[in-house]
Scaffold this motif. Structure first.
Motif, PDB file in Angstrom:
ATOM      1  N   GLY A 235       9.968  13.550  56.520  1.00 38.46           N
ATOM      2  CA  GLY A 235       8.790  13.814  55.688  1.00 38.46           C
ATOM      3  C   GLY A 235       7.565  12.995  56.057  1.00 38.46           C
ATOM      4  O   GLY A 235       6.458  13.303  55.628  1.00 38.46           O
ATOM      5  N   PHE A 236       7.743  11.926  56.841  1.00 40.99           N
ATOM      6  CA  PHE A 236       6.561  11.185  57.288  1.00 40.99           C
ATOM      7  C   PHE A 236       5.798  11.997  58.318  1.00 40.99           C
ATOM      8  O   PHE A 236       6.396  12.787  59.061  1.00 40.99           O
ATOM      9  CB  PHE A 236       6.971   9.849  57.929  1.00 40.99           C
ATOM     10  N   SER A 237       4.483  11.780  58.378  1.00 44.14           N
ATOM     11  CA  SER A 237       3.683  12.388  59.446  1.00 44.14           C
ATOM     12  C   SER A 237       3.038  11.274  60.242  1.00 44.14           C
ATOM     13  O   SER A 237       2.566  10.291  59.659  1.00 44.14           O
ATOM     14  CB  SER A 237       2.564  13.235  58.869  1.00 44.14           C
ATOM     15  N   VAL A 238       3.017  11.425  61.554  1.00 36.47           N
ATOM     16  CA  VAL A 238       2.325  10.421  62.386  1.00 36.47           C
ATOM     17  C   VAL A 238       1.192  11.088  63.146  1.00 36.47           C
ATOM     18  O   VAL A 238       1.245  12.271  63.465  1.00 36.47           O
ATOM     19  CB  VAL A 238       3.240   9.737  63.421  1.00 36.47           C
ATOM     20  N   GLU A 239       0.195  10.270  63.470  1.00 36.40           N
ATOM     21  CA  GLU A 239      -0.950  10.795  64.203  1.00 36.40           C
ATOM     22  C   GLU A 239      -0.884  10.410  65.672  1.00 36.40           C
ATOM     23  O   GLU A 239      -0.382   9.347  66.038  1.00 36.40           O
ATOM     24  CB  GLU A 239      -2.246  10.259  63.587  1.00 36.40           C
TER      25      GLU A 239
ATOM     26  N   VAL B 207      -0.248   7.702  72.117  1.00 37.62           N
ATOM     27  CA  VAL B 207       0.922   7.913  71.257  1.00 37.62           C
ATOM     28  C   VAL B 207       1.140   6.746  70.293  1.00 37.62           C
ATOM     29  O   VAL B 207       0.769   5.606  70.565  1.00 37.62           O
ATOM     30  CB  VAL B 207       2.219   8.156  72.077  1.00 37.62           C
ATOM     31  N   SER B 208       1.787   7.066  69.190  1.00 32.22           N
ATOM     32  CA  SER B 208       2.173   6.059  68.203  1.00 32.22           C
ATOM     33  C   SER B 208       3.608   5.638  68.471  1.00 32.22           C
ATOM     34  O   SER B 208       4.428   6.451  68.914  1.00 32.22           O
ATOM     35  CB  SER B 208       2.070   6.642  66.794  1.00 32.22           C
ATOM     36  N   SER B 209       3.899   4.367  68.190  1.00 30.71           N
ATOM     37  CA  SER B 209       5.256   3.869  68.416  1.00 30.71           C
ATOM     38  C   SER B 209       5.974   3.511  67.115  1.00 30.71           C
ATOM     39  O   SER B 209       7.188   3.331  67.094  1.00 30.71           O
ATOM     40  CB  SER B 209       5.225   2.643  69.336  1.00 30.71           C
ATOM     41  N   GLN B 210       5.210   3.381  66.029  1.00 32.43           N
ATOM     42  CA  GLN B 210       5.806   3.043  64.731  1.00 32.43           C
ATOM     43  C   GLN B 210       5.075   3.822  63.634  1.00 32.43           C
ATOM     44  O   GLN B 210       3.938   4.264  63.852  1.00 32.43           O
ATOM     45  CB  GLN B 210       5.622   1.542  64.427  1.00 32.43           C
ATOM     46  N   ILE B 211       5.720   3.929  62.462  1.00 33.54           N
ATOM     47  CA  ILE B 211       5.000   4.468  61.309  1.00 33.54           C
ATOM     48  C   ILE B 211       4.400   3.264  60.617  1.00 33.54           C
ATOM     49  O   ILE B 211       5.120   2.446  60.038  1.00 33.54           O
ATOM     50  CB  ILE B 211       5.937   5.242  60.356  1.00 33.54           C
ATOM     51  N   GLY B 212       3.088   3.109  60.742  1.00 31.95           N
ATOM     52  CA  GLY B 212       2.420   1.916  60.232  1.00 31.95           C
ATOM     53  C   GLY B 212       2.580   0.758  61.200  1.00 31.95           C
ATOM     54  O   GLY B 212       2.906   0.951  62.370  1.00 31.95           O
TER      55      GLY B 212
ATOM     56  N   LEU C 216      -2.074   0.059  56.063  1.00 30.32           N
ATOM     57  CA  LEU C 216      -1.158   0.960  55.367  1.00 30.32           C
ATOM     58  C   LEU C 216       0.242   0.378  55.216  1.00 30.32           C
ATOM     59  O   LEU C 216       1.081   0.927  54.529  1.00 30.32           O
ATOM     60  CB  LEU C 216      -1.055   2.280  56.139  1.00 30.32           C
ATOM     61  N   GLY C 217       0.498  -0.717  55.894  1.00 26.30           N
ATOM     62  CA  GLY C 217       1.840  -1.316  55.823  1.00 26.30           C
ATOM     63  C   GLY C 217       2.780  -0.644  56.812  1.00 26.30           C
ATOM     64  O   GLY C 217       2.399   0.294  57.516  1.00 26.30           O
ATOM     65  N   PHE C 218       4.005  -1.149  56.841  1.00 24.21           N
ATOM     66  CA  PHE C 218       4.967  -0.679  57.839  1.00 24.21           C
ATOM     67  C   PHE C 218       6.051   0.140  57.161  1.00 24.21           C
ATOM     68  O   PHE C 218       6.552  -0.236  56.113  1.00 24.21           O
ATOM     69  CB  PHE C 218       5.587  -1.900  58.527  1.00 24.21           C
ATOM     70  N   LYS C 219       6.406   1.271  57.768  1.00 22.92           N
ATOM     71  CA  LYS C 219       7.497   2.077  57.206  1.00 22.92           C
ATOM     72  C   LYS C 219       8.744   2.000  58.076  1.00 22.92           C
ATOM     73  O   LYS C 219       9.792   1.608  57.613  1.00 22.92           O
ATOM     74  CB  LYS C 219       7.049   3.532  57.036  1.00 22.92           C
TER      75      LYS C 219
ATOM     76  N   ALA D 272      -3.474   6.952  60.987  1.00 24.25           N
ATOM     77  CA  ALA D 272      -2.760   6.733  59.730  1.00 24.25           C
ATOM     78  C   ALA D 272      -1.505   7.594  59.685  1.00 24.25           C
ATOM     79  O   ALA D 272      -1.234   8.362  60.588  1.00 24.25           O
ATOM     80  CB  ALA D 272      -3.675   7.079  58.566  1.00 24.25           C
ATOM     81  N   TYR D 273      -0.753   7.439  58.608  1.00 25.17           N
ATOM     82  CA  TYR D 273       0.416   8.289  58.413  1.00 25.17           C
ATOM     83  C   TYR D 273       0.427   8.774  56.970  1.00 25.17           C
ATOM     84  O   TYR D 273      -0.322   8.295  56.126  1.00 25.17           O
ATOM     85  CB  TYR D 273       1.706   7.526  58.740  1.00 25.17           C
ATOM     86  N   GLU D 274       1.306   9.751  56.726  1.00 27.35           N
ATOM     87  CA  GLU D 274       1.427  10.295  55.369  1.00 27.35           C
ATOM     88  C   GLU D 274       2.892  10.483  55.076  1.00 27.35           C
ATOM     89  O   GLU D 274       3.687  10.618  55.996  1.00 27.35           O
ATOM     90  CB  GLU D 274       0.853  11.719  55.311  1.00 27.35           C
ATOM     91  N   LYS D 275       3.235  10.549  53.820  1.00 26.80           N
ATOM     92  CA  LYS D 275       4.601  10.943  53.464  1.00 26.80           C
ATOM     93  C   LYS D 275       4.485  12.109  52.496  1.00 26.80           C
ATOM     94  O   LYS D 275       3.887  11.991  51.431  1.00 26.80           O
ATOM     95  CB  LYS D 275       5.339   9.777  52.799  1.00 26.80           C
ATOM     96  N   LYS D 276       5.061  13.235  52.912  1.00 27.32           N
ATOM     97  CA  LYS D 276       5.054  14.406  52.010  1.00 27.32           C
ATOM     98  C   LYS D 276       6.414  14.451  51.342  1.00 27.32           C
ATOM     99  O   LYS D 276       7.435  14.381  51.997  1.00 27.32           O
ATOM    100  CB  LYS D 276       4.855  15.683  52.823  1.00 27.32           C
ATOM    101  N   LEU D 277       6.410  14.578  50.017  1.00 31.63           N
ATOM    102  CA  LEU D 277       7.698  14.581  49.329  1.00 31.63           C
ATOM    103  C   LEU D 277       8.113  16.017  48.988  1.00 31.63           C
ATOM    104  O   LEU D 277       7.330  16.911  48.975  1.00 31.63           O
ATOM    105  CB  LEU D 277       7.613  13.730  48.074  1.00 31.63           C
TER     106      LEU D 277
END
Ligand code: SAH
Ligand code: SF4
Length: 339
Positions: A78-82, A97-102, A115-118, A334-339
Motif C-alpha cells: 500500500g505504500f507508494s514511492v516516487e 531511484v529511491s532506496s527506502q520509504i522515507g 516524513l520519517g522512515f517506514k 515523498a511517499y504515501e500510504k493508501k489504506l
C-alpha cells in the motif's frame, strides 16, 4: 511487484533456458503481459499469466517545464514511492531511484527526511522503478542510459538490497546498464563507503558534503554528529586509492549559510589533492516547509563560489534542476500510504 523469486519457483522444474527466456522478456523486452512472450510455450505463458503479474501499478506526473517525469509507484503493502526520469538534451535518460520509504536521517533541507522512515525497499522494488520507466521509454523508442540512487532514502542504510539491484541493472543478460553509468549518493556512512570500495564495481560514488566544517554540517545533517567530516573524508580517500575512481562531492547552496567566500575557501582546503570534483546543487525550497527558513543561494553567489573552487584547482559543476513544478527535484520526493 515483479516477483523474481516466485518466477524462479514457478520455473524450477523446467529446463534452465526457460528462466533465461522469461528474464529476457522482463529485463530486455520490457513486456508487461506474458501472452506476447512467444518464445515460451503456450502452456507456460498461461501458467505465468495466471500466477505471476508483470503489472507495476503507478501514475505519471510529467513536468510542464523540463523534460522530466515523476512516477508514483504503488507497492504491494500500500505504500507508494516516487521516482524520476530526467531526459537530457544529449540523449541521456537518467532514472533517479529511491532506496527506502522515507529516511531515518532527517536532514534539515530534505522533504523525504521530514516524513520519517517506514522501511527499506527490496531489490525487486528498486528494480521495478527502473522497469516502470523502461516500459514508458520503450513506447517512445528510447531506453534508459543512466541510474542515480538519489531519490528517497539513504542507500547505504539499505546496502545489500541496493547492491543486489545494481548487479541486476549491470548484468549483461538483464538491463546491461554499464557500471560507469550508475551512481550512488550517500550522506556519508564511512564503513559502507569502504565496503563499496571492495565490491569491485566500477560505479560512481557521490557524497553529500554540503558544508565545509562540522559545525555547519551537523546543523544541516544530524548524521554528521555520528560520522563527522574527517571520518567521511578518510573513507573517501580509502575508496579513491582502492578504486582510482573520482568521487563527486555534492554541495547544497543555501543562502548565507554555507555559500560565502570563506566557506568556499575552507572547502577548497578540506578536499584539496583528493581525487574528486564538486557538484553544486541549488537548494530547492519545499513549499510546505515551515520548520526551516532556508533560502536558495543567488546566482551571483553560486558563480563566486564556483570561481573560488576553480582557482584552487578543483573541478566544479552545477546541477541542472529538473521538475520542480511536479515536486520531482532533489530533496522533494515523498511517499504515501493508501489504506
Ligand atoms: N540520502 C542520499 C541520497 C538521496 S538525497 C544523500 O543524502 O546523499 C540526494 C541529494 O539531494 C543529496 O545530495 C542531497 O543533499 C540533495 N538534496 C536533499 N534535499 C535537497 C533540497 N531541498 N534541495 C536540493 N538538493 C537537496
Ligand atoms: Fe535522507 Fe538524503 Fe534526505 Fe538526508 S538528504 S534526509 S540522507 S534522503
Amino acid at each position: 511487484m515483479v516477483d523474481i523469486k516466485k518466477l524462479k519457483e514457478l520455473l524450477k522444474d523446467e529446463p534452465s533456458y526457460r528462466l533465461r527466456q522469461a528474464e529476457k522478456a522482463i529485463y530486455k523486452d520490457f513486456v508487461s503481459d506474458w501472452s506476447i512472450v512467444t518464445t515460451l510455450p503456450l502452456r507456460l505463458r498461461d501458467k505465468l499469466q495466471d500466477e505471476l503479474t508483470l503489472g507495476i501499478p503507478g501514475k505519471f506526473f510529467p513536468s510542464g517545464k523540463e523534460d522530466a517525469v515523476k512516477a508514483l509507484i504503488t507497492l504491494d503493502d500500500g505504500f507508494s514511492v516516487e521516482t524520476v526520469l530526467m531526459r537530457y538534451k544529449d540523449n541521456r535518460n537518467t532514472v533517479c531511484v529511491s532506496s527506502q520509504i522515507g529516511c531515518q536521517l532527517n536532514c534539515l533541507f530534505c522533504r523525504t527526511g521530514k516524513l520519517g522512515f517506514k522501511r527499506n525497499l527490496t531489490s525487486e522494488e528498486i528494480i521495478d522503478q527502473v522497469l516502470f520507466f523502461s516500459r514508458y521509454l520503450k513506447g517512445r523508442d528510447n531506453f534508459i542510459t543512466n541510474i542515480v540512487f538519489m531519490g528517497m532514502g539513504e542507500p547505504f542504510l539499505n546496502y545489500e538490497n541496493v547492491i543486489g539491484a545494481i548487479r541486476i541493472l549491470n548484468d549483461k543478460n538483464k538491463f546491461n546498464i554499464g557500471a560507469r553509468r550508475i551512481s550512488i549518493s550517500t550522506s556519508g556512512i564511512p564503513d559502507k563507503i569502504k565496503m563499496l570500495a571492495k565490491e569491485e564495481l566500477q560505479i560512481n560514488l557521490a557524497v553529500s558534503l554540503n558544508a565545509p566544517d562540522d559545525e555547519i554540517r551537523s546543523r544541516l545533517m544530524s548524521v554528521n554528529k555520528i560520522y563527522p567530516i574527517k571520518g567521511v573524508l578518510d573513507s573517501v580517500k580509502f575508496y579513491t586509492e582502492k578504486t582510482r575512481r573520482r568521487v563527486m562531492f555534492e554541495y547544497l547552496m543555501i543562502n548565507n549559510l554555507n555559500d560565502c567566500t570563506s566557506h568556499a575557501k575552507e572547502l577548497s582546503k578540506l578536499i584539496k589533492g583528493m581525487l574528486c570534483f564538486v557538484n553544486l546543487i541549488p537548494y530547492n525550497r519545499d513549499p510546505d516547509c515551515k520548520n526551516n527558513d532556508l533560502k536558495p543561494s543567488t546566482k551571483e553567489r553560486i558563480s563566486e563560489f564556483k570561481e573560488i573552487l576553480r582557482t584552487s584547482g578543483i573541478t566544479v559543476t552545477e546541477r541542472f534542476r529538473f521538475g520542480r513544478d511536479v515536486r520531482a527535484a532533489c530533496g522533494q520526493l515523498a511517499y504515501e500510504k493508501k489504506l
